[in-house]
Design an enzyme around this catalytic site. Structure first.
Site, PDB file in Angstrom:
ATOM      1  N   LYS A  95      42.153  40.723  58.114  1.00 42.07           N
ATOM      2  CA  LYS A  95      40.690  40.733  57.950  1.00 42.07           C
ATOM      3  C   LYS A  95      40.054  41.831  58.800  1.00 42.07           C
ATOM      4  O   LYS A  95      39.060  42.463  58.394  1.00 42.07           O
ATOM      5  CB  LYS A  95      40.124  39.370  58.340  1.00 42.07           C
ATOM      6  CG  LYS A  95      38.592  39.258  58.247  1.00 42.07           C
ATOM      7  CD  LYS A  95      38.074  39.534  56.845  1.00 42.07           C
ATOM      8  CE  LYS A  95      36.663  39.023  56.613  1.00 42.07           C
ATOM      9  NZ  LYS A  95      35.674  39.447  57.594  1.00 42.07           N
TER      10      LYS A  95
ATOM     11  N   GLU B 134      35.872  48.449  55.094  1.00 51.43           N
ATOM     12  CA  GLU B 134      34.508  48.192  54.634  1.00 51.43           C
ATOM     13  C   GLU B 134      33.505  49.105  55.340  1.00 51.43           C
ATOM     14  O   GLU B 134      32.609  49.666  54.700  1.00 51.43           O
ATOM     15  CB  GLU B 134      34.184  46.729  54.903  1.00 51.43           C
ATOM     16  CG  GLU B 134      32.794  46.276  54.554  1.00 51.43           C
ATOM     17  CD  GLU B 134      32.560  44.845  54.998  1.00 51.43           C
ATOM     18  OE1 GLU B 134      31.776  44.637  55.941  1.00 51.43           O
ATOM     19  OE2 GLU B 134      33.188  43.939  54.421  1.00 51.43           O
TER      20      GLU B 134
END
Length: 323
Positions: free
Chosen positions: A193, A200
């Site tokens: 993550k 991102e």
């Protein structure tokens, strides 16, 4: 036969046979919607939040059980229990784990499902193992849209923990077979993550810079909203981030009411540190993080220094502030 828990509000009366094993702690934007999605999938769980009013409101909405304390939540669950934390990384999570350790028993499972540093997970797993408690870490992506669309979940832990969590992963994910993955041992979920969020950052920065170039190009008067919509169809840069951009640019292409301030959650910092530790070049993700710092005013003093240096060696004018 019915039983009533001490932790419930007066309306919370549940059948004896509908005993629960799963408790959710932390009901912010993500945690609250995860509770709602589990309810939509027919699951009933126990809830606890620092503000009990939040727990009670979500319980009234979903049929879940609102508990006023961690001790009440643990007492409401049938062993072996699963307690899933959705708390900010750092002190809030540390305090919750310290409080849970003596309350839970051997065979229980604690999951940290919020944004956390994977090295902290490894330390937390060892701490809980000393009490015979299993531990898993889950990186959850999907934001406020996860309630409707499902969450992408990457989680680390033992095979036994993965088997116990599978029904909840299937309910939270977009489909029972897509959008969730047991990534490996403890820490691997939050590590994946972390890298996800670093990527991102880079994707968001690239889109922002590209649209800034088009918005500020003199002579062309480009319709950035129309261009964003165009790129959503057949372009190699089409993405959910572009979809979101097209939506808000169609409403407000100038973005004049938005302050140029972008916060960072910590994931980008951990990704940059990991790149340094491994000696792996990650300039895009690292520079995207630096641009967030710049937006927060943390580069202002350096910019002032640069302006004064240019004035000193070249006599260049500087812009002063009005008092």
């Amino acid at each position: 036969m019915l039983r009533r828990h001490d932790c419930c509000d007066t309306q919370d009366v549940i059948p004896e046979e509908s005993s629960m094993e799963f408790g959710l702690v932390g009901l912010g934007r993500m945690g609250g919607n995860m509770a709602r999605r589990l309810a939509r999938k027919g699951m009933r769980i126990a809830l606890h939040n620092r503000s009990h009013e939040v727990s009670a409101a979500i319980a009234a909405e979903t049929g879940h059980l609102a508990c006023a304390s961690l001790a009440d939540l643990v007492a409401a669950l049938q062993a072996p229990r699963i307690v899933w934390l959705m708390l900010p990384a750092g002190e809030a999570t540390e305090q919750a784990l310290q409080a849970l350790a003596p309350l839970l028993g051997a065979g229980d499972l604690v999951v940290d499902g919020a944004n956390a540093y994977y090295k902290d997970d490894q330390r937390h797993a060892a701490m809980m193992a000393a009490h015979g408690i299993d531990y898993a870490d889950a990186g959850v992506s999907g934001g406020v849209w996860g309630l409707e669309n499902g969450y992408c979940i990457m989680f680390g832990g033992s095979e036994a923990a993965a088997a116990r969590l599978q029904p909840y992963m299937e309910a939270l994910a977009p489909t029972p077979t897509e959008g969730w993955l047991h990534t490996g041992p403890v820490g691997s979920g939050h590590f994946v993550k972390m890298v996800h969020n670093g990527i991102e950052y880079g994707m968001m920065q690239a889109l922002a810079e590209g649209f800034a170039l088009m918005k500020n190009k003199p002579g062309f008067d480009l319709d950035v909203g129309a261009i964003a919509e165009l790129w959503r169809h057949g372009s190699v840069v089409r993405s959910w981030l572009l979809d979101l951009s097209a939506d808000f640019l169609a409403q407000d292409p100038a973005l004049e009411t938005i302050q140029p301030f972008v916060a960072d959650s910590g994931e980008g910092r951990w990704t940059a540190l990991e790149a340094i530790e491994q000696g792996i070049p990650a300039p895009v993700m690292s520079l995207a993080l630096m641009m967030r710092f710049a937006s927060q005013g943390k580069g202002d003093y350096a910019a002032k220094m640069l302006a004064k240096m240019r004035q000193g060696f070249g006599g260049h004018a500087i812009k002063g502030t009005e008092k």
